[in-house]
Motif scaffolding. Structure first.
Motif, PDB file in Angstrom:
ATOM      1  N   SER A  34       0.725  -1.127   0.045  1.00 20.51           N
ATOM      2  CA  SER A  34       0.010  -0.027   0.118  1.00 20.51           C
ATOM      3  C   SER A  34       0.886   1.258  -0.036  1.00 20.51           C
ATOM      4  CB  SER A  34      -0.760  -0.182   1.457  1.00 20.51           C
ATOM      5  OG  SER A  34      -1.679   1.147   1.370  1.00 20.51           O
ATOM      6  N   ALA A  35       0.377   2.131  -0.710  1.00 17.44           N
ATOM      7  CA  ALA A  35       1.059   3.625  -0.675  1.00 17.44           C
ATOM      8  C   ALA A  35       1.176   4.307   0.643  1.00 17.44           C
ATOM      9  CB  ALA A  35       0.449   4.624  -1.875  1.00 17.44           C
ATOM     10  N   LYS A  36       0.204   3.761   1.563  1.00 15.03           N
ATOM     11  CA  LYS A  36      -0.005   4.299   2.644  1.00 15.03           C
ATOM     12  C   LYS A  36       1.018   3.865   3.800  1.00 15.03           C
ATOM     13  CE  LYS A  36      -5.090   5.114   2.487  1.00 15.03           C
ATOM     14  NZ  LYS A  36      -6.252   5.172   3.076  1.00 15.03           N
ATOM     15  N   PHE A  37       1.988   3.004   3.280  1.00 14.34           N
ATOM     16  CA  PHE A  37       2.906   2.636   3.895  1.00 14.34           C
ATOM     17  C   PHE A  37       4.186   3.254   4.001  1.00 14.34           C
ATOM     18  CE2 PHE A  37       0.793  -1.905   4.283  1.00 14.34           C
ATOM     19  CZ  PHE A  37       0.248  -1.482   5.120  1.00 14.34           C
ATOM     20  N   SER A  38       4.293   3.996   2.706  1.00 16.51           N
ATOM     21  CA  SER A  38       5.578   4.857   2.267  1.00 16.51           C
ATOM     22  C   SER A  38       6.018   5.749   3.416  1.00 16.51           C
ATOM     23  CB  SER A  38       5.212   5.511   1.069  1.00 16.51           C
ATOM     24  OG  SER A  38       5.012   4.603   0.096  1.00 16.51           O
ATOM     25  N   GLY A  39       7.156   5.694   3.703  1.00 17.33           N
ATOM     26  CA  GLY A  39       7.738   6.501   4.541  1.00 17.33           C
ATOM     27  C   GLY A  39       7.520   5.915   6.201  1.00 17.33           C
ATOM     28  N   ARG A  40       6.679   4.968   6.487  1.00 15.70           N
ATOM     29  CA  ARG A  40       6.437   4.364   7.809  1.00 15.70           C
ATOM     30  C   ARG A  40       7.343   3.148   7.905  1.00 15.70           C
ATOM     31  NH1 ARG A  40       1.105   6.295   9.543  1.00 15.70           N
ATOM     32  NH2 ARG A  40       0.365   7.815   7.653  1.00 15.70           N
ATOM     33  N   THR A  41       7.585   3.096   9.407  1.00 17.14           N
ATOM     34  CA  THR A  41       8.250   2.107   9.972  1.00 17.14           C
ATOM     35  C   THR A  41       7.549   1.061   9.950  1.00 17.14           C
ATOM     36  OG1 THR A  41       7.355   2.246  12.403  1.00 17.14           O
ATOM     37  CG2 THR A  41       9.513   3.629  11.619  1.00 17.14           C
ATOM     38  N   LEU A  42       8.154  -0.229   9.968  1.00 17.19           N
ATOM     39  CA  LEU A  42       7.488  -1.686   9.912  1.00 17.19           C
ATOM     40  C   LEU A  42       6.368  -1.664  11.070  1.00 17.19           C
ATOM     41  CD1 LEU A  42       7.398  -4.395   8.920  1.00 17.19           C
ATOM     42  CD2 LEU A  42       9.163  -5.028  10.381  1.00 17.19           C
ATOM     43  N   ILE A  43       6.857  -1.270  12.245  1.00 21.21           N
ATOM     44  CA  ILE A  43       5.904  -1.273  13.333  1.00 21.21           C
ATOM     45  C   ILE A  43       4.700  -0.341  13.197  1.00 21.21           C
ATOM     46  CG2 ILE A  43       5.750  -0.452  15.716  1.00 21.21           C
ATOM     47  CD1 ILE A  43       8.466  -1.372  16.254  1.00 21.21           C
ATOM     48  N   ALA A  44       5.001   0.998  12.567  1.00 22.61           N
ATOM     49  CA  ALA A  44       3.756   1.598  12.227  1.00 22.61           C
ATOM     50  C   ALA A  44       3.143   0.984  11.409  1.00 22.61           C
ATOM     51  CB  ALA A  44       4.371   2.991  11.720  1.00 22.61           C
ATOM     52  N   ARG A  45       3.386   0.311  10.126  1.00 25.00           N
ATOM     53  CA  ARG A  45       2.699  -0.380   9.160  1.00 25.00           C
ATOM     54  C   ARG A  45       1.882  -1.593   9.875  1.00 25.00           C
ATOM     55  NH1 ARG A  45       7.391  -1.044   4.544  1.00 25.00           N
ATOM     56  NH2 ARG A  45       7.763   1.176   4.154  1.00 25.00           N
ATOM     57  N   HIS A  46       2.488  -2.270  10.589  1.00 21.71           N
ATOM     58  CA  HIS A  46       1.575  -3.424  11.435  1.00 21.71           C
ATOM     59  C   HIS A  46       0.595  -2.682  12.209  1.00 21.71           C
ATOM     60  CE1 HIS A  46       4.377  -7.092  10.930  1.00 21.71           C
ATOM     61  NE2 HIS A  46       4.596  -6.283   9.887  1.00 21.71           N
ATOM     62  N   ARG A  47       0.899  -1.698  12.860  1.00 24.73           N
ATOM     63  CA  ARG A  47      -0.150  -0.981  13.634  1.00 24.73           C
ATOM     64  C   ARG A  47      -1.329  -0.654  12.875  1.00 24.73           C
ATOM     65  NH1 ARG A  47       3.676   2.575  17.485  1.00 24.73           N
ATOM     66  NH2 ARG A  47       4.263   0.765  18.765  1.00 24.73           N
ATOM     67  N   MET A  48      -1.158  -0.137  11.711  1.00 24.84           N
ATOM     68  CA  MET A  48      -2.275   0.322  10.706  1.00 24.84           C
ATOM     69  C   MET A  48      -3.059  -0.874  10.339  1.00 24.84           C
ATOM     70  SD  MET A  48       0.076   2.791   8.222  1.00 24.84           S
ATOM     71  CE  MET A  48      -1.459   3.287   7.090  1.00 24.84           C
ATOM     72  N   VAL A  49      -2.061  -2.011   9.802  1.00 27.64           N
ATOM     73  CA  VAL A  49      -3.027  -3.279   9.906  1.00 27.64           C
ATOM     74  C   VAL A  49      -3.887  -3.699  10.933  1.00 27.64           C
ATOM     75  CG1 VAL A  49      -2.889  -5.780   9.220  1.00 27.64           C
ATOM     76  CG2 VAL A  49      -1.522  -3.914   8.053  1.00 27.64           C
ATOM     77  N   TYR A  50      -3.304  -4.007  12.106  1.00 21.21           N
ATOM     78  CA  TYR A  50      -3.911  -4.229  13.400  1.00 21.21           C
ATOM     79  C   TYR A  50      -5.302  -3.067  13.628  1.00 21.21           C
ATOM     80  CZ  TYR A  50      -0.837  -8.025  14.676  1.00 21.21           C
ATOM     81  OH  TYR A  50       0.065  -9.228  14.780  1.00 21.21           O
ATOM     82  N   GLU A  51      -5.081  -1.933  13.521  1.00 19.58           N
ATOM     83  CA  GLU A  51      -5.982  -1.148  13.660  1.00 19.58           C
ATOM     84  C   GLU A  51      -7.159  -1.411  12.912  1.00 19.58           C
ATOM     85  OE1 GLU A  51      -4.302   2.847  13.877  1.00 19.58           O
ATOM     86  OE2 GLU A  51      -3.035   2.504  15.676  1.00 19.58           O
ATOM     87  N   ALA A  52      -6.884  -1.349  11.639  1.00 26.35           N
ATOM     88  CA  ALA A  52      -7.955  -1.721  10.457  1.00 26.35           C
ATOM     89  C   ALA A  52      -8.608  -3.067  10.906  1.00 26.35           C
ATOM     90  CB  ALA A  52      -7.336  -1.983   9.234  1.00 26.35           C
ATOM     91  N   LEU A  53      -8.096  -3.920  11.562  1.00 22.18           N
ATOM     92  CA  LEU A  53      -8.835  -5.289  11.919  1.00 22.18           C
ATOM     93  C   LEU A  53      -8.970  -5.327  13.209  1.00 22.18           C
ATOM     94  CD1 LEU A  53      -6.436  -7.604   9.545  1.00 22.18           C
ATOM     95  CD2 LEU A  53      -8.680  -6.726   9.074  1.00 22.18           C
ATOM     96  N   ALA A  54      -8.978  -4.343  14.167  1.00 20.12           N
ATOM     97  CA  ALA A  54      -9.390  -4.269  15.380  1.00 20.12           C
ATOM     98  C   ALA A  54     -10.647  -5.291  15.823  1.00 20.12           C
ATOM     99  CB  ALA A  54      -9.497  -3.026  16.011  1.00 20.12           C
ATOM    100  N   GLU A  55     -11.789  -5.000  15.058  1.00 22.52           N
ATOM    101  CA  GLU A  55     -13.068  -5.616  15.472  1.00 22.52           C
ATOM    102  C   GLU A  55     -12.900  -7.260  15.179  1.00 22.52           C
ATOM    103  OE1 GLU A  55     -15.827  -4.900  17.101  1.00 22.52           O
ATOM    104  OE2 GLU A  55     -14.800  -3.163  17.637  1.00 22.52           O
ATOM    105  N   GLN A  56     -12.145  -7.411  14.095  1.00 24.73           N
ATOM    106  CA  GLN A  56     -12.139  -8.890  13.674  1.00 24.73           C
ATOM    107  C   GLN A  56     -11.121  -9.606  14.749  1.00 24.73           C
ATOM    108  OE1 GLN A  56     -11.531  -7.043  10.008  1.00 24.73           O
ATOM    109  NE2 GLN A  56     -12.621  -8.732   8.870  1.00 24.73           N
ATOM    110  N   MET A  57     -10.115  -8.885  15.335  1.00 23.03           N
ATOM    111  CA  MET A  57      -9.196  -9.412  16.184  1.00 23.03           C
ATOM    112  C   MET A  57      -9.792  -9.797  17.449  1.00 23.03           C
ATOM    113  SD  MET A  57      -6.121  -9.510  14.642  1.00 23.03           S
ATOM    114  CE  MET A  57      -5.152 -10.017  16.153  1.00 23.03           C
ATOM    115  N   LYS A  58     -11.127  -9.489  17.599  1.00 21.98           N
ATOM    116  CA  LYS A  58     -11.783  -9.662  18.864  1.00 21.98           C
ATOM    117  C   LYS A  58     -12.413 -11.159  18.971  1.00 21.98           C
ATOM    118  CE  LYS A  58     -12.814  -5.101  20.304  1.00 21.98           C
ATOM    119  NZ  LYS A  58     -14.101  -3.948  20.024  1.00 21.98           N
TER     120      LYS A  58
END
Length: 90
Positions: free
Chosen positions: A48-72
């Protein structure tokens, strides 16, 4: 496509607008896993272009935040490879 995988796909497409998104249901490798509570194990490869300039941890957080409801409930474990387009081309 199984419903959980389709839900993961729809969510990540809506939030990250990926140019590539591969989702693998890895649950069969974890049959009988204690503590899974009905959630599955998934592998996600997302570009995703939204990952450009972001750290690996920030990218993973973005994925986890997007899937927060499903992670429950739907997702017990998630393996993530998150790349910016310029990295995926390498």
């Amino acid at each position: 496509m199984p419903l959980r995988v389709e839900n993961i796909r729809r969510t990540l497409e809506a939030v990250l607008a990926p140019t590539r998104l591969d989702i693998e249901d890895d649950s069969h490798r974890h049959a009988g896993h204690v503590g899974a509570k009905g959630g599955g194990h998934y592998r996600v490869y997302v570009v995703s272009a939204k990952f450009s300039g972001r750290t690996l941890i920030a990218r993973h957080r973005m994925v986890y935040e997007a899937l927060a409801e499903q992670m429950k409930g739907d997702i017990h474990a998630l393996s993530i490879v998150a790349k910016a387009p310029e990295e995926a081309a390498e």
